[in-house]
Enzyme design. Structure first.
Site, PDB file in Angstrom:
ATOM      1  N   ASP A  93       0.813  -1.212   0.000  1.00  0.00           N
ATOM      2  CA  ASP A  93       0.000   0.000   0.000  1.00  0.00           C
ATOM      3  C   ASP A  93       0.850   1.266   0.000  1.00  0.00           C
ATOM      4  O   ASP A  93       2.069   1.235   0.189  1.00  0.00           O
ATOM      5  CB  ASP A  93      -0.913   0.017   1.227  1.00  0.00           C
TER       6      ASP A  93
ATOM      7  N   LYS B 246      -3.796   3.433  -2.100  1.00  0.00           N
ATOM      8  CA  LYS B 246      -4.978   4.280  -2.212  1.00  0.00           C
ATOM      9  C   LYS B 246      -4.715   5.589  -1.492  1.00  0.00           C
ATOM     10  O   LYS B 246      -4.156   5.608  -0.401  1.00  0.00           O
ATOM     11  CB  LYS B 246      -6.212   3.607  -1.578  1.00  0.00           C
TER      12      LYS B 246
ATOM     13  N   MET C 289      -8.214   8.782   9.503  1.00  0.00           N
ATOM     14  CA  MET C 289      -8.599   9.350   8.195  1.00  0.00           C
ATOM     15  C   MET C 289      -9.540  10.540   8.361  1.00  0.00           C
ATOM     16  O   MET C 289     -10.522  10.679   7.633  1.00  0.00           O
ATOM     17  CB  MET C 289      -9.248   8.258   7.325  1.00  0.00           C
TER      18      MET C 289
END
Length: 311
Positions: A94, A116, A229
Site C-alpha cells: 500500500d 490508495k 482518516m
C-alpha cells in the site's frame, strides 16, 4: 488486471549492500538482539537460537500473509514481518508503507503497488483480492503488506473474504497501528486511570452519504477517542462533540506522520483546533486523538520537545 511494478524511487543503499545488511548496520539504533537476528537472516546462519528459529519459520507456497507494516518507522516492524518480507515470492503493498520497509524486499522479487489515497484509488478493492488469489494460485508465497495494523480500518476483512472464496489459505501478522504510534510519539499513553477507562477507534470516512456519527455516544469524559482518516473532518468532529456536550476546552491532538522524522503535531481544544489547523496545516496521514489524556503531553518526559532539548 492493473498493477504497477516498482512505482517508487528505490531506497538508496550504501556500498551496494543488501537491504537486510543495510538495516543490520543500524545496530546502534536497533539493539543487539534485532541486529543479530538480521545479520543471521542476511547470512543464512546464526549462533543465536532465537535468530535461527526466526530464520527457518514457514513461508508456504500458495499462502497469503496479511502483514502490518507498522507506522512507517522500519525499527517498529516486527521480526516476523521482516522475515516474511525476505522470504516471500511476491509482495502486494500500500501507499503508507515506508521506503525503508520496502527495502527489506530482496531484489528480483515481484512487487505490486495497489495504494490508495483519498479520492484516488489506483486499483479497485475487488481487483486487489483477485490479484492475491491469482498469485497464490500460481504457487507463490504472497505478502499483502499494509500500513499500520491490517485489521484496523485496513479493509482486511474484504481481502479475507476474497481469499476464502478462492480457496486460498492465509495468515495474519499484526503491526503497530497509528493510534499507538501517534501517542507514543507524543509521549503519552492511549489510556490512563486518571483520564480514560475506555478507548474507541473511529473512522472519520463515513461509509454512506447519509451516515453521521452518534456524537452523543462519543461525547464521554472517561474515554479516549481516536479518529482515523479524519484530517478533512476536524471542524465537523469538533463541532459534533461540542454540540453533544463536551466542553469547549476539551483537549484534542492531531499527529501527522507518526513515528517518522517528519512527525508533526498540534494540541489544543475542541474550540480552537479548527483555527489552529487552518493557521498551521498538517499533511496526511494524520490521526486525531480526543480526551483528557492529551493534557499529559504538557508534562511527559517523553514528549518530543523534551527529547529534542536533551539531544
Amino acid at each position: 488486471m492493473r498493477t504497477l511494478d516498482k512505482p517508487r524511487k528505490p531506497f538508496k543503499l550504501l556500498d551496494g549492500i543488501s537491504p537486510i545488511a543495510a538495516l543490520a548496520r543500524r545496530g546502534q539504533h536497533l539493539g543487539v538482539s534485532a541486529s543479530r537476528w538480521l545479520e543471521g537472516l542476511k547470512n543464512g546462519q546464526s549462533d543465536d537460537d532465537a535468530a535461527r528459529l526466526s530464520l527457518y519459520g514457514e513461508c508456504r507456497p500458495g499462502r497469503v500473509y496479511l502483514i502490518g507494516a507498522g507506522s512507517g518507522d522500519v525499527e517498529l516492524l516486527t521480526l516476523k514481518a521482516a522475515r516474511l518480507l525476505a522470504q516471500a515470492d511476491a509482495v502486494v503493498y500500500d501507499r503508507l508503507v515506508g521506503e525503508e520497509v520496502l527495502a527489506l524486499i530482496p531484489a528480483g522479487r515481484e512487487r505490486y503497488y495497489v495504494g490508495k489515497a483519498r479520492g484516488h484509488h489506483s486499483v479497485p478493492q475487488a481487483e486487489i483480492g483477485a490479484l492475491l488469489v491469482e498469485l497464490a494460485g500460481q504457487g507463490k508465497s504472497v505478502v499483502r503488506l499494509k500500513g499500520g495494523d491490517p485489521g484496523v480500518f485496513g479493509r482486511m476483512g474484504e481481502e479475507l473474504g476474497a481469499l476464502a472464496e478462492g480457496g486460498v489459505s492465509a495468515e495474519i501478522v499484526p503491526g503497530i497501528t497509528a493510534a499507538s504510534a501517534a501517542c507514543a510519539g507524543m509521549g503519552i499513553p492511549l489510556t490512563d486511570r486518571a483520564h480514560a477507562q475506555q478507548l474507541r477507534f473511529i473512522t472519520a470516512q463515513l461509509c454512506r452519504t447519509e451516515g453521521t456519527p452518534d456524537w452523543v455516544s462519543l461525547a464521554r469524559r472517561d474515554e479516549t477517542l481516536v479518529f482515523y482518516m479524519g484530517l478533512a473532518k476536524v471542524e465537523a468532529i469538533c463541532a459534533g462533540l461540542r454540540g453533544a456536550g463536551l466542553p469547549d476546552d476539551w483537549p484534542i491532538m492531531l499527529v501527522a506522520n507518526a513515528s517518522l522524522p517528519e512527525q508533526a503535531a498540534l494540541t489544543g481544544t475542541l474550540a480552537d483546533m479548527p483555527g489552529k489547523l487552518a493557521d498551521t496545516p498538517l499533511p496526511s496521514p494524520c490521526l486525531i486523538v480526543v480526551g483528557s489524556v492529551v493534557r499529559m503531553v504538557e508534562t511527559s518526559p517523553a514528549a518530543p520537545r523534551v527529547c529534542e532539548a536533551a539531544a
